[in-house]
Design a protein around this motif. Structure first.
Motif, PDB file in Angstrom:
ATOM      1  N   SER A  42       0.945  -1.204   0.024  1.00 46.17           N
ATOM      2  CA  SER A  42      -0.073  -0.008   0.103  1.00 46.17           C
ATOM      3  C   SER A  42       0.810   1.239   0.077  1.00 46.17           C
TER       4      SER A  42
ATOM      5  N   SER B 181       3.321  -0.422  -4.992  1.00 44.66           N
ATOM      6  CA  SER B 181       2.646   0.753  -4.191  1.00 44.66           C
ATOM      7  C   SER B 181       3.653   2.118  -4.625  1.00 44.66           C
TER       8      SER B 181
ATOM      9  N   ILE C 190      -0.700   5.434  -5.412  1.00 44.16           N
ATOM     10  CA  ILE C 190       0.287   4.963  -5.938  1.00 44.16           C
ATOM     11  C   ILE C 190       1.287   6.132  -5.451  1.00 44.16           C
TER      12      ILE C 190
END
Length: 457
Positions: A93, A185, A274
């Protein structure tokens, strides 16, 4: 009726073997875990009804135990991708633009997620994959393998606090597309090839001649924006003379336009959050505060959302030593973080950067896992250490001499390719076999060395 955990575990262990307790989690109405089996670690799923999760896995065997269906799967790329999809905490993440994070490069693929225990008690986020195109080429290990290793490690540790995966130093559109497809990510784009270092050799008069060849409207706009103006950043002020401004435009103009193209083409409208990191360090070029400010300002004016600008301590020592505070203030002004490549080799006082950046910083400890492996080898396998020293043309080092921050550590760190490249002999295989046999000792030493850095923050 929901499948009870205890019932699922009994069935899983009868079919597969000992379940790794921390990995056990509920997913899509069933129970998922890693297990130690007679043929190594496997992924195990227990379910009662038809499972949408089970349908996605491959390389599996399904058996029934006391009315419970149990599938046993290989740890392959397809199954890792399925885990990331259905077990959200096992997927990388984004870090965003706030907070402190620590990145690692697991070149041997042996570290799993040993460091995650250190982060559960701290307001820090681990970036368990910090992988470059150069790493991929040297190690003959692609970007997908790197993120899969982190996935399995996080699942085994049951680490639910969140981690990042950074595909960094990317220069081609192909590598960026791969990073997005593999679920990274963070994308770190290296535009240093577009920086025109030839301008460094030209006089101000010659630079001015080239600048005059640019579009008149563009030149007028740049002069109006930057000349006779003062830009406040923290306690410092950035100003430009015509000579300085025009040289920066000529050196960095192509790089700025290329960054805009990459961002707008691939990163502007991703369906998930992102991080976009920009690398500006280049051998033979020290990034000045004026250059940093102009690049950041132009990217912001063109709606480029930076998460971080990366500076390499091995390439940009002067920028970090003499102008660290002002570079931090520029980043804070524009709302992104600074990330420091090779921080474990070059930043002796990371707390200063944390203070200047108000805790908005990313430290890349890209060498610590490899140096820890070498320390363990030096301590336990003198013959293998001697082979490594010969391969990298360096004196044999003792474990203490390979501590992060020493000159020997720096020398061995930058020579990793001569040891871990499979095309250069069988040393890589010997190192991996050693680490597999000494996994517990390696994990303990990794935690000790990383904790030593974290205590400096």
């Amino acid at each position: 009726m929901a499948l009870k955990q205890i019932v699922a575990v009994i069935a899983m262990e009868k079919v597969a073997g000992s379940i790794i307790n921390k990995s056990l989690c509920e997913a899509a109405g069933g129970w998922l875990a890693l297990a130690d089996t007679e043929v190594g670690k496997r992924l195990v799923l227990a379910f009662q009804e038809e499972s949408p999760l089970d349908e996605k896995f491959n390389a599996k065997q399904t058996m029934e135990e006391a009315g419970i269906k149990v599938s046993v799967m290989e740890l392959n790329p397809n199954n890792a991708a399925v885990v990331r999809r259905f077990v959200k905490w096992a997927a990388p993440s984004a870090c965003g633009t706030k907070g402190t994070s620590i990145g690692f490069s697991d070149w041997t693929g042996a570290a799993d997620a040993f460091v995650t225990d250190l982060f559960a008690k701290r307001q820090l986020k681990p970036v368990l994959v910090d992988y470059t195109a150069e790493n991929s080429a040297v190690l003959k290990r692609n970007f997908l393998e790197a993120v899969d290793t982190a996935t399995w490690g996080v699942l085994e540790k049951g680490y639910k606090e969140g981690y990042g995966a950074n595909a960094t130093g990317l220069k081609t559109e192909e590598d960026i597309v791969k990073a997005l497809l593999y679920g990274y990510s963070m994308v770190g784009f290296d535009c240093s090839d577009k920086i025109n270092l030839a301008l460094e050799e030209l006089s101000d008069a010659d630079v001015e001649k080239r600048y005059e060849e640019l579009n008149e409207v563009f030149r007028a706009a740049m002069d109006a924006s930057y000349l006779k103006a003062e830009f406040k950043v923290g306690n410092d002020t950035i100003t430009y003379t015509p000579e300085v401004l025009h040289r920066i435009v000529m050196e960095y103009g192509e790089a700025i336009m290329h960054v805009q193209f990459i961002y707008n083409s691939y990163l502007k409208n991703t369906p998930w959050d992102i991080d976009f990191e920009l690398s500006l360090s280049k051998p033979g070029k020290v990034l000045t505060p004026q250059e940093h400010y102009l690049i950041a300002n132009e990217l912001q004016r063109n709606s480029i959302k930076l998460s971080a600008i990366c500076l390499d301590g091995l390439l940009d020592q002067e920028a970090l030593q003499d102008n660290l505070q002002v570079h931090c203030e520029i980043a804070d002004t524009f709302g992104y973080r600074l990330s420091f490549c090779n921080a474990d080799l070059t930043i002796a006082e990371p707390a200063k950067a944390v203070k200047y950046l108000k805790n908005k910083v990313h430290f890349k400890l890209g060498n610590v896992l490899w140096l820890t492996a070498l320390q363990l080898i030096a301590d336990k396998n003198a013959m293998l250490m001697a082979e490594i020293a010969e391969a990298v043309s360096l004196p044999v080092a003792a474990a203490a001499e390979l501590a992060v921050g020493t000159e020997a550590a720096k020398a061995y760190a930058v020579a990793y390719d001569k040891v871990l490249n499979p095309e250069k002999g069988d040393l890589h295989a010997k190192v991996k076999a050693f680490l597999a046999a000494e996994q517990a000792a390696y994990a303990e030493l990794v935690v000790k060395n990383v904790d030593s850095f974290l205590k400096l923050l």
